[in-house]
Design an enzyme around this catalytic site. Structure first.
Site, mmCIF file in Angstrom:
data_model
loop_
_atom_site.group_PDB
_atom_site.id
_atom_site.type_symbol
_atom_site.label_atom_id
_atom_site.label_comp_id
_atom_site.label_asym_id
_atom_site.label_seq_id
_atom_site.Cartn_x
_atom_site.Cartn_y
_atom_site.Cartn_z
ATOM 1 C CE1 TYR A 1 -4.453 -2.180 5.062
ATOM 2 C CE2 TYR A 1 -3.725 0.218 4.666
ATOM 3 C CZ TYR A 1 -4.177 -1.245 4.396
ATOM 4 O OH TYR A 1 -4.212 -1.579 2.821
ATOM 5 C CB SER B 1 -0.907 0.185 1.200
ATOM 6 O OG SER B 1 -1.574 1.159 1.399
#
Length: 232
Positions: A151, A139
């Site tokens: 995250y 990501s």
């Protein structure tokens, strides 16, 4: 059949399902993995039961995952590529100002980090046999420090994991790619990000297929894909 076999974790929706559709159109046979096998069946029917296999597996449980990989090999006779895509996201505050309860953090960390590592461990021996390709979902969030973002930290870990695997794979013929998407319009998107520029899952799927369709002499190490207008 000599068509290449691609295994996808987290295949029932989002990036996994979009990549399955792209890969099917490109001629791959598919092994689709999800904790909930029933959730995969509509996609199997769409893509063709003769070329698509649905397998229930929890990527955070070694016995479940390794058994699923054996099922794939028993069915198709080979494994040529893996998209380690299963992931979760919860909102976190380390100061306790909103966000998920700390007990909810565990499943995200286990899925995003441990599950990705286990997927590599379960499939790399087979990929070494086929001189295949391992693709990991990272990501853009794992490229920058972001306040109170666990995250993001898990995706930093995936980036490091990809590099570690790539170095160990030297001499095996196995290629390793980490795809780093920006904000994608999926069910994981935070509420406060819904008005921002977003990628469609198919945009990321095209990037995955680009890596898989390179010749064996080319190892695309990393692809960063942002929606137009996203800075970080």
């Amino acid at each position: 059949m000599n068509d290449r076999v691609l295994l996808i974790t987290g295949a029932s929706r989002g990036l996994g399902a979009a990549t399955a559709r792209r890969a099917a159109a490109a001629g791959f046979r598919l092994a689709l993995l999800s904790r909930d096998r029933e959730a995969l069946l509509p996609l199997v029917a769409e893509l063709g039961e003769d070329r698509t296999l649905a397998v229930a597996a929890d990527v955070t449980e070694w016995e479940s995952l390794s058994a699923a990989v054996e099922t794939v090999k028993d069915t198709f006779g080979r494994l040529d590529a893996v998209f380690a895509n299963a992931g979760q996201s919860v909102v976190v505050s380390f100061f306790g100002e909103g966000g998920a309860d700390p007990e909810q953090w565990r499943d995200m960390v286990l899925t995003n980090v441990y599950g990705t590592a286990l997927t590599a461990r379960a499939t790399l021996p087979s990929l070494a046999e086929s001189k295949g390709h391992l693709v990991l979902t990272g990501s853009v969030a794992g490229r920058y420090h972001r306040p109170g973002n666990l995250y993001s930290a898990t995706k930093w870990a995936v980036t490091g994991l990809a590099g570690s695997i790539r170095e160990e794979a030297v001499g095996t013929g196995v290629r390793v790619t980490v795809v780093q998407p920006g904000l994608v319009d999926t069910s994981m998107i935070p509420e406060d990000s819904k008005s921002k520029p977003k990628l469609d899952p198919d945009d990321v799927a095209r990037a995955v297929l680009f890596t898989l369709e390179q010749p064996p002499s080319v190892d695309v190490n990393e692809i960063v894909v942002r929606p137009t207008g996203q800075v970080r």
